[in-house]
Design an enzyme around this catalytic site. Structure first.
Site: not given
Length: 465
Positions: A38, A44, A48, A448
């Site tokens: 990495e 990890s 987001c 609905w």
């Protein structure tokens, strides 16, 4: 006793470490040696979540980290940080890596996982690399941004004065970063070269987003192609210029989307799609290769609705890809059939979601369709706290097959897109959707549900064609 097979992973985030962890569950260290590289400082983590860390909604950086390098190592994965893969020798089955201090070595592999992710789009404009201009893709990027904001506050004598942020681009990254700076007390300007924000929506739905952003106090300038980042005498960004105006900025954030980080793969001659993403088979094996795998933001995936490959950089898919790769390397079996293009985001209290195809995408693949838009409420109209919601639905002529759904609304609007995502995976028609047995109570929905109202209207529209 036979020597252990070596699995080399390039990239220490979602796909790479999910693959490593899954393979380790299936094979002991004596059977499979796992080495991962990495280039950044973190492993990890949730990319987001970076806008919400920047905004302060997530107070600590480490809350975004699911598993540290030390935790991976304790589980039998040799994760080496600040180490970048710089060359891939496919014929020799080896990778050349460079450590932070410049030391290089070749590392051989039996199985290789390319999980190199994506990089922010950074157009070659004057001043684009100036201090105070940031792309936000990795946790390192987020830390650099926050460190830069802190330096700016200190230089301004404590931050009591006016602070201005310019976000270039009004896609998902752009609107999320606009919200982050609103939460930090900045005056925010969003510059978008298109005629509506959110190119992931049709223009009529994007117009709703534009109106809402302006009502939230976010100056959103459309048709504004950036030509230059202007700097002060110390080389720091001070404004963003378009053909028509200049917009003062204490900080500039690029929200122009991302592109697959596949330079290593390209130089090695591995197959790439139109977006630049790696091409794989259903098992996430790179096409034409027996022992090279790839997933996450650096690959293209099949859109199950259009039947076309597509670059979809989302953490949900990245983690699934890693699980599939790890299972296959570990001796089990798994496949990734494709996506329907589901995404959800928000800017302040406005929720934005889509799944399936836009009108332009449906037209591009030769589909004939009807499209309808309905306006409803998120709860029963009489229930306190109900908020407006707009739902757009596309359905194929004659067959009535659902093709896509877009939702723009307030609280409790966005996650309704999951109803449509399941319907798309199931190949349902809009007529079939009208009979779905969805949960109902006044605090949660009208009798609905808005998605079903749109399905009824779409069913009627396809019947008339």
């Amino acid at each position: 006793m036979a020597a252990a097979e070596r699995m080399v992973v390039i990239g220490g985030d979602a796909t790479g470490m999910s693959a490593a962890a899954q393979a380790r569950r299936l094979k002991e260290p004596g059977e499979l040696e796992i080495v991962a590289f990495e280039r950044g400082r973190f492993s990890s983590y949730s990319a987001c979540g970076i806008p919400y860390w920047v905004s302060g909604a997530v107070p600590e950086r480490d809350e975004l980290i699911a598993r540290s390098p030390e935790e991976h190592r304790s589980r039998g994965i040799d994760l080496r940080m600040r180490t970048e893969a710089v060359e891939l020798d496919v014929d020799g089955q080896r990778v050349r890596v460079r450590e932070q201090e410049g030391t290089e070595q070749w590392v051989g592999y039996d199985q290789l996982v390319l999980a190199t992710g994506a990089v922010p789009v950074r157009p070659p404009l004057p001043g684009i690399d100036a201090e105070g201009v940031y792309g936000v893709q990795t946790l390192d990027d987020g830390q650099e941004l926050l460190d830069g904001l802190e330096r700016g506050v200190e230089a301004a004598g404590g931050g009591s004065g006016r602070r201005r942020a310019v976000v270039v681009g009004a896609g998902y990254i752009g609107v999320e970063m606009a919200e982050a700076f609103v939460q930090r007390g900045y005056e925010v300007t969003v510059l978008e070269k298109a005629e509506q924000p959110m190119s992931t929506l049709d223009p009529d739905m994007g117009k709703l987003v534009h109106e809402a952003m302006c009502s939230l106090g976010i100056e959103t300038v459309l048709g504004a192609a950036v030509t230059e980042v202007l700097t002060d005498n110390q080389g720091r960004a001070r404004a963003v210029a378009t053909q028509d105006a200049e917009y003062p900025a204490d900080v500039v954030v690029l929200g122009l989307g991302v592109r697959p980080a596949t330079a290593l793969a390209r130089e090695a001659g591995l197959p790439l799609g139109e977006s630049g993403g790696l091409l794989t088979d259903l098992s996430m094996r790179v096409r034409g290769q027996e022992n090279i795998w790839s997933g996450g933001d650096c690959v293209e995936v099949l859109n199950l609705v259009s039947g076309r490959p597509q670059h979809v950089p989302l953490g949900t898919h990245a983690n699934k890809h890693g699980q599939i790769i790890g299972a296959n390397i570990g001796g089990s079996y798994a496949t990734f059939p494709g996506v329907v293009g589901t995404a959800v985001s928000k800017v302040c209290d406005l929720e934005i979601a889509r799944t399936g195809l836009l009108e332009a995408q449906a037209t591009a693949v030769g589909l004939r369709f009807a499209s309808v838009v309905i306006e409803s409420t998120t709860r029963a109209g009489y229930y306190p706290g109900t908020r407006p919601i707009h739902v757009k639905m596309l359905a194929e002529h004659r067959s009535g097959r659902l093709l896509g759904v877009q939702i723009v609304g307030r609280e409790n609007a966005g996650k309704r897109v999951d109803i449509a995502a399941v319907a798309l995976h199931a190949g349902m028609t809009v007529e079939q959707m009208t009979a779905l047995d969805l949960g109902y109570a006044p605090p949660f929905s009208p009798v609905w549900d808005p998605v079903l109202v749109a399905a009824r209207k779409a069913a009627a529209a396809v019947r008339t064609h």
